[in-house]
Design a protein around this motif. Structure first.
Motif, PDB file in Angstrom:
ATOM      1  N   ASN A 113      15.158   2.904   2.235  1.00  0.00           N
ATOM      2  CA  ASN A 113      14.204   3.847   2.341  1.00  0.00           C
ATOM      3  C   ASN A 113      12.721   3.035   1.858  1.00  0.00           C
ATOM      4  O   ASN A 113      12.503   2.566   0.818  1.00  0.00           O
ATOM      5  N   GLN A 114      11.950   2.862   2.829  1.00  0.00           N
ATOM      6  CA  GLN A 114      10.710   2.129   2.855  1.00  0.00           C
ATOM      7  C   GLN A 114       9.532   3.148   2.368  1.00  0.00           C
ATOM      8  O   GLN A 114       9.332   3.834   3.053  1.00  0.00           O
ATOM      9  N   PRO A 128       3.459   3.114   3.024  1.00  0.00           N
ATOM     10  CA  PRO A 128       3.042   2.793   4.437  1.00  0.00           C
ATOM     11  C   PRO A 128       3.186   1.053   4.557  1.00  0.00           C
ATOM     12  O   PRO A 128       3.013   0.567   3.352  1.00  0.00           O
ATOM     13  N   VAL A 131       8.757  -5.393   5.760  1.00  0.00           N
ATOM     14  CA  VAL A 131       9.692  -5.259   7.064  1.00  0.00           C
ATOM     15  C   VAL A 131      10.617  -6.461   7.340  1.00  0.00           C
ATOM     16  O   VAL A 131      11.585  -6.357   7.802  1.00  0.00           O
ATOM     17  N   ALA A 187      15.445   1.947   8.795  1.00  0.00           N
ATOM     18  CA  ALA A 187      14.616   2.239   7.613  1.00  0.00           C
ATOM     19  C   ALA A 187      13.870   3.649   7.665  1.00  0.00           C
ATOM     20  O   ALA A 187      13.232   4.007   8.825  1.00  0.00           O
ATOM     21  N   THR A 188      13.887   4.560   6.556  1.00  0.00           N
ATOM     22  CA  THR A 188      13.430   5.691   6.398  1.00  0.00           C
ATOM     23  C   THR A 188      12.030   5.536   5.892  1.00  0.00           C
ATOM     24  O   THR A 188      11.854   4.878   4.878  1.00  0.00           O
ATOM     25  N   GLN A 189      11.039   6.394   6.478  1.00  0.00           N
ATOM     26  CA  GLN A 189       9.435   5.999   6.399  1.00  0.00           C
ATOM     27  C   GLN A 189       8.748   7.376   5.742  1.00  0.00           C
ATOM     28  O   GLN A 189       7.448   7.191   5.445  1.00  0.00           O
ATOM     29  N   CYS A 190       9.533   8.527   5.887  1.00  0.00           N
ATOM     30  CA  CYS A 190       9.008   9.805   5.600  1.00  0.00           C
ATOM     31  C   CYS A 190       8.999   9.978   4.104  1.00  0.00           C
ATOM     32  O   CYS A 190      10.370  10.231   3.589  1.00  0.00           O
ATOM     33  N   THR A 218       3.783   8.722   2.394  1.00  0.00           N
ATOM     34  CA  THR A 218       3.585   8.384   3.919  1.00  0.00           C
ATOM     35  C   THR A 218       2.259   8.415   4.318  1.00  0.00           C
ATOM     36  O   THR A 218       1.594   7.350   4.868  1.00  0.00           O
ATOM     37  N   THR A 221       1.311   2.062  10.812  1.00  0.00           N
ATOM     38  CA  THR A 221       2.354   1.844  10.297  1.00  0.00           C
ATOM     39  C   THR A 221       3.505   1.974  11.335  1.00  0.00           C
ATOM     40  O   THR A 221       4.293   1.046  11.752  1.00  0.00           O
ATOM     41  N   TRP A 273       6.249  -0.990  13.025  1.00  0.00           N
ATOM     42  CA  TRP A 273       7.628  -0.917  13.231  1.00  0.00           C
ATOM     43  C   TRP A 273       7.944  -0.910  14.814  1.00  0.00           C
ATOM     44  O   TRP A 273       9.006  -1.630  15.003  1.00  0.00           O
ATOM     45  N   MET A 278      12.974   2.591  12.984  1.00  0.00           N
ATOM     46  CA  MET A 278      12.381   3.058  11.552  1.00  0.00           C
ATOM     47  C   MET A 278      12.271   4.692  12.073  1.00  0.00           C
ATOM     48  O   MET A 278      12.151   5.141  13.280  1.00  0.00           O
TER      49      MET A 278
END
Length: 438
Positions: A137-138, A141, A163, A174-177, A181, A192, A196, A205
């Motif tokens: 989990n990223q 941003p 990254v 990778a999850t970005q939400c 965010t 962002t 990705w 992503m």
């Protein structure tokens, strides 16, 4: 008399001549018949030879491609059977929040405008990369057009080198939400997403989108003959609101999006063998217990068709349990797998979990093999180097030692009764029977 004899002689000669002609014609007919028979036999022999050669070639190929099984009643007899794979397996691992606070940025800063975050993942690199699918989990941003921000004012922007470090560690997705965010605004999300995309040949992503079309496209990932659909949502954006004309940037878990989220999961179920939802939800620092919000939405996800739910956001670990919806659907839910890397300074915040799930597709059915599924407790090891700089490395709890615990920033500063024993007690309390080795 002489004339009579001559006449008889001539008749005899003519008769002999006719007989000879008849014999010659019969012989010719016989020879033609024999020749025709020879041709037929020749064609037949050639056809048989070709058929034999074809059978030999096919037999050889089958022996190469098939398993040979010995008939137990006659050990000298070999029965050829085709090998048709009916079982596929995928091992998936997922870790929690990658949250780069200022002390971690300072440690990674090369002094020339570049950053190196690789050391965070050094110890567990092999554990991550050997999985068939690895997810992180990223949390923040990665907008390369804005200055880095480590959250001193609760606003984050992590240098995009994070990254690269995640790629080098072996992560595939990778999850970005998350609630962070929108920290760099709507244009920060677009930057962002663009970054990705520049790395999409190495890592994917999910959760942040640059268009409505991207938001409405169900992300699928194929591995070992199994198709996965993955969805990522957040409970909110720390008070920020999406622009009215850009609702696609992220999807908020709320009543307004109830039908949309259910539709996403239903469509995902049609496209994939296995559906995973990654919700960013829950209450921060509430150890073990879940909220009514989590319990409610876990059932919503499950009823819509989710097979696996892996949650983040609370920064501490929460329980793992099977969720059964009213329609009979079931999903395994990791309500929170905590932090993976951060500078948070309470014992529960440095205990994380690496979800490990074995997914099997067999005879047209895809399911979780619970005998090889659970959680691997992990520790965010933090050494304070002074100058608001901390070296952070992640370990499996099973590899963490008393000597390392004595070096941890929490222990050195005498906070929170930090100890290796307490880490183990906390892991047992939260995860219980789900703890496995890896």
């Amino acid at each position: 008399m002489d004339n009579q004899r001559n006449t008889n002689r001539n008749r005899t000669t003519a008769s002999n001549s006719v007989n000879r002609r008849r014999m010659s014609e019969a012989q010719k007919a016989k020879k033609k018949k024999e020749a025709r028979l020879i041709r037929i036999l020749t064609y037949l022999v050639i056809t048989i030879l070709i058929a034999v050669i074809v059978l030999i070639v096919v037999s050889c190929n089958r022996k190469k491609n098939n398993n040979d099984i010995v008939d137990p009643s006659n050990p000298e007899t070999i029965v050829e059977t085709e090998t048709k794979p009916t079982r596929s397996e995928v091992e998936l691992v997922a870790v929690g929040d990658v949250l780069m606070h200022t002390p971690l940025l300072n440690y990674a800063d090369n002094g020339d405008g570049t950053y190196d975050f690789n050391s965070i993942f050094d110890v567990m690199r092999d554990d991550i990369s050997r999985a068939d699918i690895a997810v992180c989990n990223q949390e923040t941003p990665v907008d390369p057009t804005c200055d880095p921000d480590g959250g001193i004012h609760f606003i984050f922007n992590t240098p995009p080198e994070i990254v690269d470090a995640e790629i080098n560690a072996g992560f595939d997705i990778a999850t970005q939400c998350s609630n962070h965010t929108y920290d760099m605004g709507w244009d920060g999300i677009l930057h962002t997403v663009d970054y990705w995309k520049s790395k999409s040949d190495k890592i994917k992503m999910i959760g942040a989108n640059a268009s409505q079309e991207e938001r409405d496209t169900i992300f699928t990932y194929n591995k070992n003959g199994i198709t996965f659909a993955m969805l990522n949502y957040t409970y909110g954006l720390n008070g920020f609101e999406l622009p009215e004309d850009m609702p696609y940037l992220v999807t908020i878990i709320d009543d307004y999006n109830y039908d949309l989220i259910k539709s996403d999961i239903s469509r995902a179920k049609e496209l994939a063998d296995f559906v995973i939802v990654f919700p960013h939800w829950g209450s921060e620092d509430v150890v073990g217990n879940t909220t009514d919000f989590q319990d409610y939405w876990a059932k919503v996800f499950t009823e819509a068709g989710a097979d696996l739910i892996i949650g983040t956001h609370p920064h501490v670990c929460e329980r793992i349990d099977w969720v059964t919806a009213d329609n009979g659907n079931k999903a395994l839910c990791y309500y929170s797998i905590g932090n993976y890397a951060s500078n948070q300074q309470e014992t529960p915040e440095v205990l994380g979990g690496m979800a490990k799930v074995k997914i099997v597709k067999e005879n047209g059915k895809t399911y979780i093999d619970e005998s090889a599924t659970g959680v691997v407790p992990v520790v965010t090891h933090n050494e304070n180097l002074g100058g608001f700089t901390d070296r952070v490395v992640c370990y499996k709890l099973s590899d963490y030692t008393e000597d390392l615990a004595y070096e941890h920033d929490i222990y050195v500063n005498g906070r929170d009764n930090f100890s290796l024993e307490r880490l183990h007690e906390l892991a047992d309390e939260i995860f219980g029977k789900w703890i496995i080795s890896y």
